[in-house]
Design an enzyme around this catalytic site. Structure first.
Site, PDB file in Angstrom:
ATOM      1  N   GLU A   4     -48.041  36.101 -33.415  1.00 49.47           N
ATOM      2  CA  GLU A   4     -47.987  34.636 -33.560  1.00 49.47           C
ATOM      3  C   GLU A   4     -46.639  34.195 -33.017  1.00 49.47           C
ATOM      4  O   GLU A   4     -45.600  34.684 -33.471  1.00 49.47           O
ATOM      5  CB  GLU A   4     -48.121  34.232 -35.038  1.00 49.47           C
ATOM      6  CG  GLU A   4     -49.477  34.558 -35.657  1.00 49.47           C
ATOM      7  CD  GLU A   4     -50.631  33.760 -35.070  1.00 49.47           C
ATOM      8  OE1 GLU A   4     -50.372  32.770 -34.349  1.00 49.47           O
ATOM      9  OE2 GLU A   4     -51.781  34.135 -35.299  1.00 49.47           O
ATOM     10  N   CYS A  35     -42.291  26.329 -36.279  1.00 50.39           N
ATOM     11  CA  CYS A  35     -43.048  26.583 -35.052  1.00 50.39           C
ATOM     12  C   CYS A  35     -43.994  25.418 -34.793  1.00 50.39           C
ATOM     13  O   CYS A  35     -44.385  25.158 -33.668  1.00 50.39           O
ATOM     14  CB  CYS A  35     -43.817  27.879 -35.174  1.00 50.39           C
ATOM     15  SG  CYS A  35     -44.520  28.074 -36.803  1.00 50.39           S
TER      16      CYS A  35
HETATM   17  P1  NAD Z   1     -37.441  36.219 -32.982  1.00 54.80           P
HETATM   18  O1  NAD Z   1     -38.510  36.509 -31.991  1.00 54.80           O
HETATM   19  O2  NAD Z   1     -36.056  36.209 -32.509  1.00 54.80           O
HETATM   20  O3  NAD Z   1     -37.505  37.297 -34.175  1.00 54.80           O
HETATM   21  C1  NAD Z   1     -38.679  37.548 -34.912  1.00 54.80           C
HETATM   22  C2  NAD Z   1     -38.570  38.928 -35.536  1.00 54.80           C
HETATM   23  O4  NAD Z   1     -38.586  39.901 -34.492  1.00 54.80           O
HETATM   24  C3  NAD Z   1     -37.278  39.159 -36.329  1.00 54.80           C
HETATM   25  O5  NAD Z   1     -37.551  39.936 -37.466  1.00 54.80           O
HETATM   26  C4  NAD Z   1     -36.437  39.918 -35.341  1.00 54.80           C
HETATM   27  O6  NAD Z   1     -35.445  40.706 -35.948  1.00 54.80           O
HETATM   28  C5  NAD Z   1     -37.491  40.790 -34.673  1.00 54.80           C
HETATM   29  N1  NAD Z   1     -37.102  41.353 -33.371  1.00 54.80           N
HETATM   30  C6  NAD Z   1     -36.146  40.916 -32.531  1.00 54.80           C
HETATM   31  N2  NAD Z   1     -36.094  41.715 -31.446  1.00 54.80           N
HETATM   32  C7  NAD Z   1     -37.045  42.661 -31.610  1.00 54.80           C
HETATM   33  C8  NAD Z   1     -37.490  43.751 -30.828  1.00 54.80           C
HETATM   34  N3  NAD Z   1     -36.953  44.046 -29.673  1.00 54.80           N
HETATM   35  N4  NAD Z   1     -38.520  44.491 -31.301  1.00 54.80           N
HETATM   36  C9  NAD Z   1     -39.119  44.180 -32.474  1.00 54.80           C
HETATM   37  N5  NAD Z   1     -38.716  43.191 -33.265  1.00 54.80           N
HETATM   38  C10 NAD Z   1     -37.694  42.425 -32.837  1.00 54.80           C
HETATM   39  O7  NAD Z   1     -37.830  34.829 -33.688  1.00 54.80           O
HETATM   40  P2  NAD Z   1     -37.042  34.046 -34.799  1.00 54.80           P
HETATM   41  O8  NAD Z   1     -35.830  33.445 -34.183  1.00 54.80           O
HETATM   42  O9  NAD Z   1     -36.895  34.879 -36.013  1.00 54.80           O
HETATM   43  O10 NAD Z   1     -38.083  32.893 -35.152  1.00 54.80           O
HETATM   44  C11 NAD Z   1     -38.218  31.738 -34.376  1.00 54.80           C
HETATM   45  C12 NAD Z   1     -39.421  31.839 -33.443  1.00 54.80           C
HETATM   46  O11 NAD Z   1     -40.575  32.159 -34.198  1.00 54.80           O
HETATM   47  C13 NAD Z   1     -39.749  30.513 -32.764  1.00 54.80           C
HETATM   48  O12 NAD Z   1     -40.107  30.781 -31.429  1.00 54.80           O
HETATM   49  C14 NAD Z   1     -40.939  30.003 -33.553  1.00 54.80           C
HETATM   50  O13 NAD Z   1     -41.765  29.107 -32.844  1.00 54.80           O
HETATM   51  C15 NAD Z   1     -41.640  31.271 -33.878  1.00 54.80           C
HETATM   52  N6  NAD Z   1     -42.525  31.131 -35.030  1.00 54.80           N
HETATM   53  C16 NAD Z   1     -43.867  31.146 -34.815  1.00 54.80           C
HETATM   54  C17 NAD Z   1     -44.729  30.981 -35.884  1.00 54.80           C
HETATM   55  C18 NAD Z   1     -46.219  30.989 -35.711  1.00 54.80           C
HETATM   56  O14 NAD Z   1     -46.930  31.067 -36.708  1.00 54.80           O
HETATM   57  N7  NAD Z   1     -46.722  30.902 -34.500  1.00 54.80           N
HETATM   58  C19 NAD Z   1     -44.212  30.815 -37.166  1.00 54.80           C
HETATM   59  C20 NAD Z   1     -42.825  30.824 -37.346  1.00 54.80           C
HETATM   60  C21 NAD Z   1     -41.990  30.982 -36.252  1.00 54.80           C
END
Ligand code: NAD
Length: 552
Positions: free
Chosen positions: A314, A348
């Site tokens: 997501e 999001c």
């Molecule tokens: P992010 O992608 O930076 O991080 C998400 C998670 O992934 C964190 O736990 C992070 O530590 C982990 N991560 C980072 N690098 C990784 C890697 N190389 N391998 C595996 N895991 C890794 O996102 P964020 O800043 O935490 O959240 C904001 C983003 O999330 C925005 O783009 C927002 O739109 C999206 N979001 C989407 C939804 C949805 O339901 N579609 C809901 C909430 C947030």
């Protein structure tokens, strides 16, 4: 005003959902008790205020505490050392210290989860549900303390935090209810002949990795975990390093509810170690990720290299609202204001671009600016009047300032905001003004997800133009429309490329999903499965079908 009539409409003129069918379903679905504090109501009683204020005072004394990871029900430190997480409200204040999990730590957690999975997956689903429902009750019991931690940890205000904690509990309850509704997903099929029985059984995969973002640190992480757990899987859960305490509270609820040791394991640590191991380790049978498109797509491509494995991703959004000439402009202005600036636009689902009919643009913008001035108080998120706390970190402030600069250079006109706030105590945190910018709709800020309180608006000449622009995005998460023309609304629902859609909603143009009420998931670059969280098709994704043919 209705869209221009033409013999060949540019888009199919559809119908809104059939009224009778919706009424029937709504009647059946009336049973679940929707808690009073949701993102729509944000209704807080004086008793809530009192308990929240007490919780803030008690959590304040605990700031700077050292936490551990948990594997097999035991606290685990890490050879990777500890990370300190400072509060976005006041960066001089460390909220928590957490281990930086290593690849070795994760390998161990995966092995433990495998050992625990057998019994958990084989357990009668009624017994699993009992334990998970207890976890939901514990989350509700602890809601004020958890919400207070969220204020310090991610800067979320009291009403949004309390709503989110309620949502976390409701997610567990809803997924349990779905499991019961489907009788554990055991479905007799047509008998192939005398003395022979066939049956379809959905069974768990084994071990799921749950990788969560910081912006809904309770609800999203709890929901993803509960989906995997109720289906009978074991979990290794990685919260975001921006919200480890919320992750710990989820762990604590499942553990205290009696979920057996090793079934749910907490592993805080960097994406580069914990995240990488979770996506590369062959012992992980399924992976669910919520976060940015950039990381999500990398995880999506990396996870199933040698053979197919389920991955649910997501991701982000750039959610549009369309305001037509026939719209109730007051309703539209309030709805857009709430969706654009609720939790600082760091949802999001946040409404980040608006296409408004040229004929009503000035009036709409005037109302929108007025609502923003009146309602969007920026400040300490623990205080009752605060609508917007800080944004999450320095990178977010830098992105805001960069976008403001680009908008100005692109001829944008700031109707509100556009600056960092550096006065009083706010100088110690990451505070920015809610920004409303009139900008050319071809500008890249209509495409890029900023994940900030930064709304771009431009005029359009028709509903069809607005719809085309709304769909001109790599994302397809949420979208909203304000119109009094039922044909336009029907055409919007039929043609908009988004997984979550709204019409004429004052409580939020693009926000407000709730378990069992308004499911939530993205199309296109916003989501990988086409099945929404919070909805009726979610739990099935954590299971695989086994078809059984029994003779005798
Ligand atoms: P992010 O992608 O930076 O991080 C998400 C998670 O992934 C964190 O736990 C992070 O530590 C982990 N991560 C980072 N690098 C990784 C890697 N190389 N391998 C595996 N895991 C890794 O996102 P964020 O800043 O935490 O959240 C904001 C983003 O999330 C925005 O783009 C927002 O739109 C999206 N979001 C989407 C939804 C949805 O339901 N579609 C809901 C909430 C947030």
């Amino acid at each position: 005003m209705p869209a221009k009539k033409s013999k060949k409409p540019a888009v199919r003129r559809g119908k809104v959902a059939p009224k009778k069918q919706v009424a029937r379903t709504a009647k059946k679905a009336a049973a679940p008790k929707v808690p009073r504090i949701t993102y729509a109501t944000l209704a807080i009683t004086p008793d809530d205020d009192k308990k929240y204020d007490e919780a803030v005072a008690s959590v304040r004394k605990e700031l700077g505490k050292h936490f551990t990871n948990f594997v097999n029900g035991e606290p685990r430190t890490s050879t990777g050392g500890e990370g300190a997480h400072a509060s976005p409200v006041d960066t001089r204040q460390v909220v928590s210290y957490f281990p930086k999990g290593t690849r070795e730590d994760v390998k161990n957690a995966i092995q433990v989860a495998h050992e625990a999975y057998g019994k958990w997956g084989a357990m009668d689903y009624h017994d699993r549900i009992k334990l998970l429902r207890r976890a939901a009750d514990l989350i509700i019991e602890r809601r004020y303390v958890i919400s207070a931690w969220m204020a310090f940890e991610v800067g979320k205000n009291r009403a949004e935090s309390l709503a989110e904690v309620n949502e976390a509990a409701e997610l567990i309850r809803y997924y349990c209810e779905r499991m019961e509704f489907h009788k554990g997903f055991v479905l007799p099929l047509e008998s192939p002949g005398k003395g022979q029985t066939t049956v379809s059984v959905l069974r768990p995969y084994g071990v799921w990795a749950v990788i969560a973002p910081w912006n809904f640190p309770m609800a999203l992480a709890t929901g993803m975990s509960a989906g995997a757990l109720v289906a009978g899987n074991a979990v290794v859960f990685k919260p975001s390093s921006e919200s480890p305490v919320a992750g710990y509270e989820i762990y604590r609820a499942f553990a205290d509810a009696g979920v057996p040791k090793g079934v749910f394991n907490l592993m805080v640590g960097p994406g580069a170690t914990v995240g990488a191991e979770l996506q590369e380790n062959p012992g992980v049978n399924g992976l669910i990720f919520t976060g940015s498109k950039e990381v999500g797509m990398q995880v999506y491509h990396n996870f199933a290299k040698n053979y197919p494995k389920p991955v649910i991703a997501e991701m982000g959004g750039k959610n549009p609202a369309i305001v037509t000439a026939s719209a109730d402009l007051d309703e539209a202005a309030e709805g857009v204001m709430r969706a654009a600036f609720g939790y600082d636009g760091q949802k999001c689902s946040a409404n980040s671009r608006v296409y408004v009919d040229r004929k009503v643009k000035d009036k709409f913008l005037e109302l929108l600016v007025n609502y923003t001035k009146e309602r969007v108080k920026v400040g300490d998120p623990t205080l009752k009047p605060t609508f917007m706390g800080p944004v999450i970190n320095k990178a977010a402030v830098d992105t805001y300032l960069r976008a403001a600069d680009e908008a100005r250079r692109g001829g944008g006109k700031f109707l509100h905001g556009g600056n960092q706030i550096k006065t009083g105590d706010m100088q110690y945190g990451y505070f920015v003004e809610p920004a409303i910018v009139e900008l050319d709709k071809k500008h890249h800020l209509f495409q890029e997800e900023l994940f900030l309180p930064f709304l771009v608006v431009d005029a359009v000449d028709s509903f069809d133009e607005a719809l085309k622009l709304a769909n001109d995005s790599e994302y397809g998460l949420c979208a909203g429309i304000y119109s009094r023309d039922r044909k336009e609304i029907g055409a919007f629902f039929d043609n908009i490329q988004a997984g979550v859609t709204y019409s004429n909603r004052r409580a939020g143009s693009t926000t407000g999903a709730w378990p069992g009420v308004n499911s939530f998931g993205g199309w296109k670059g916003s989501g990988s499965t086409g099945k929404n969280g919070l909805g009726p098709y979610y739990v099935q994704q954590f299971m695989r079908e086994q078809s059984r043919w029994i003779v005798g």
